[in-house]
Design a protein around this motif. Sequence first.
Motif, PDB file in Angstrom:
ATOM      1  N   LYS A 124      -3.707  -1.008  16.510  1.00  0.00           N
ATOM      2  CA  LYS A 124      -2.907  -0.440  17.585  1.00  0.00           C
ATOM      3  C   LYS A 124      -2.529   0.911  17.261  1.00  0.00           C
ATOM      4  O   LYS A 124      -1.498   1.214  17.602  1.00  0.00           O
ATOM      5  N   GLU A 125      -3.336   1.745  16.416  1.00  0.00           N
ATOM      6  CA  GLU A 125      -2.759   3.073  16.143  1.00  0.00           C
ATOM      7  C   GLU A 125      -1.650   3.048  15.037  1.00  0.00           C
ATOM      8  O   GLU A 125      -1.269   4.282  14.773  1.00  0.00           O
ATOM      9  N   ARG A 126      -1.160   1.945  14.642  1.00  0.00           N
ATOM     10  CA  ARG A 126       0.029   1.896  13.580  1.00  0.00           C
ATOM     11  C   ARG A 126      -0.703   2.233  12.132  1.00  0.00           C
ATOM     12  O   ARG A 126      -1.772   1.540  11.928  1.00  0.00           O
ATOM     13  N   ILE A 127      -0.083   3.003  11.575  1.00  0.00           N
ATOM     14  CA  ILE A 127      -0.709   3.394  10.065  1.00  0.00           C
ATOM     15  C   ILE A 127       0.003   2.395   9.315  1.00  0.00           C
ATOM     16  O   ILE A 127       1.092   2.505   8.817  1.00  0.00           O
ATOM     17  N   LEU A 128      -0.892   1.372   8.670  1.00  0.00           N
ATOM     18  CA  LEU A 128      -0.232   0.341   7.838  1.00  0.00           C
ATOM     19  C   LEU A 128      -0.380   0.947   6.408  1.00  0.00           C
ATOM     20  O   LEU A 128      -1.326   1.728   6.076  1.00  0.00           O
ATOM     21  N   TYR A 129       0.364   0.338   5.712  1.00  0.00           N
ATOM     22  CA  TYR A 129       0.162   0.634   4.350  1.00  0.00           C
ATOM     23  C   TYR A 129      -0.505  -0.261   3.565  1.00  0.00           C
ATOM     24  O   TYR A 129      -0.106  -1.220   2.931  1.00  0.00           O
ATOM     25  N   ILE A 130      -1.818   0.141   3.216  1.00  0.00           N
ATOM     26  CA  ILE A 130      -2.817  -0.571   2.660  1.00  0.00           C
ATOM     27  C   ILE A 130      -3.440   0.124   1.462  1.00  0.00           C
ATOM     28  O   ILE A 130      -4.551  -0.257   1.193  1.00  0.00           O
ATOM     29  N   SER A 131      -2.681   1.298   0.814  1.00  0.00           N
ATOM     30  CA  SER A 131      -3.545   2.065  -0.219  1.00  0.00           C
ATOM     31  C   SER A 131      -3.462   1.344  -1.559  1.00  0.00           C
ATOM     32  O   SER A 131      -4.077   1.597  -2.122  1.00  0.00           O
ATOM     33  N   GLY A 132      -2.637   0.203  -1.659  1.00  0.00           N
ATOM     34  CA  GLY A 132      -2.571  -0.699  -2.886  1.00  0.00           C
ATOM     35  C   GLY A 132      -3.156  -1.684  -2.848  1.00  0.00           C
ATOM     36  O   GLY A 132      -4.184  -2.078  -2.080  1.00  0.00           O
ATOM     37  N   TYR A 133      -2.725  -2.875  -3.430  1.00  0.00           N
ATOM     38  CA  TYR A 133      -3.358  -4.217  -3.202  1.00  0.00           C
ATOM     39  C   TYR A 133      -2.606  -4.898  -2.367  1.00  0.00           C
ATOM     40  O   TYR A 133      -2.701  -6.328  -2.394  1.00  0.00           O
ATOM     41  N   MET A 134      -1.746  -4.421  -1.845  1.00  0.00           N
ATOM     42  CA  MET A 134      -0.698  -5.158  -0.660  1.00  0.00           C
ATOM     43  C   MET A 134      -0.237  -6.448  -1.076  1.00  0.00           C
ATOM     44  O   MET A 134       0.061  -7.537  -0.742  1.00  0.00           O
ATOM     45  N   LYS A 135       0.580  -5.992  -2.455  1.00  0.00           N
ATOM     46  CA  LYS A 135       1.290  -7.207  -3.120  1.00  0.00           C
ATOM     47  C   LYS A 135       2.730  -7.354  -2.365  1.00  0.00           C
ATOM     48  O   LYS A 135       3.324  -8.390  -2.458  1.00  0.00           O
ATOM     49  N   GLY A 136       2.807  -6.475  -1.786  1.00  0.00           N
ATOM     50  CA  GLY A 136       4.290  -6.494  -0.827  1.00  0.00           C
ATOM     51  C   GLY A 136       4.123  -7.123   0.343  1.00  0.00           C
ATOM     52  O   GLY A 136       4.499  -6.219   1.416  1.00  0.00           O
TER      53      GLY A 136
END
Length: 403
Positions: free
Chosen positions: A69-81
């Motif tokens: 929904k146009e939200r910029i999610l933080y998925i640049s890494g391996y999403m461990k957080g």
Amino acid sequence: MDPTPISFKAISDITICKLPIPSSTWHFGLFCLMSIFFGFVSVSCQKGNNEQETYTMNYLVDTVLIDSKERILYISGYMKGSSLDDDEGSFFLYNHHDLSIDEINLDRKEFVETYPLDAEGPNGVGNFILDLQVLDDNLFFGKSVPFSTVFDKSGRVIQKINWLTAKDSVGDPFGEGPPNSEVVVDTKNWRVMGTNLDFLKTTAFLGVLSVEDRLVKNINIDPENSFSNYFLKADNYYQNPWVFLGSIENYIYVSHEYSNEIIHFNPEGELVKVVNYEPKLTPRRANLPETLTGTREQIRRESRKLMEQVRFEAPVWDKVNRRYFRLSAKRIFEEGAEDEFLPLKKTHVFLTVFDAGFNLVSEIELKELFDENYKYFAKDGKLWICQNFSDELGFLVFDLKIN
């Protein structure tokens, strides 16, 4: 040994991730949108009496894409957080872009809400959250440095956890820094566990922290002495075995990447058992390095040799089918490569399935995966693995059938 529920939540652990994702991953992700893969694999089931029987496992793998929904999610890494809630309906993902927690509804496959946080002040959680754990009563535990926090959805800090002010029974500090991994095991009396590495003694240990008393009990987590022979050092450059810490139902578990053993503790920090098994698709553990000290180039080569043999991730609990999933991998590097990570030619990723007593049930290669480092969890009896599809959050979902 069948788990019985208690009041804390399963998490996954922090991993130092340096591997690049091959560009073919993005092409594969788009292909997954149009295809469902079906594979049959013969596997072996190891019974308690060590007899081997051959089973047939088949699985379907589907792709789930999340509407951001146009939200910029933080998925640049391996999403461990990130962390799954106890109902398995919401996936919470840390967002470093604006220091917040994003909620993803997995049933609706869409972003639904964000929860802003403060870096400093009375409700400060630090500048970066390294790991996230969903707790009861709509609370979150966020690991940061130099302290960690428990906070609610409004961003209000409920409890701060500071290991640097804690002392053991003889007055010595827990360590020179906060633990590598942490997990909250008791929100009533505020008890937290954390793992740390001792480079001088080349071992790892577990701390059980009573937050209010500022007292910590240190516990040996290397009963079989499998950690110490994987500490690599070159001057001030270290390559240590990464240690995983997590909670699954009434267990606290510790494991590390180069050995398949899984060490179980109860929430008080008492050793319950050490799980060992004989995998067929990977070694039980990586062979010991030829040298533990040397030049940086020598240590990188030794690290590469370890990863070519096997690398284990932490187990996760499937509460629907009462079993455990665990990923592992073997890497193939380009011929003549001197670096431990680049250039990477191929990664073979394997799934091991255990029953509730941690007896090995089956293992297969998941040919649709290019890397085992991504966050994964069990939902609705299926294995969900985070993926970055051309900067869009998605999941590969494996529906396993063992006959």
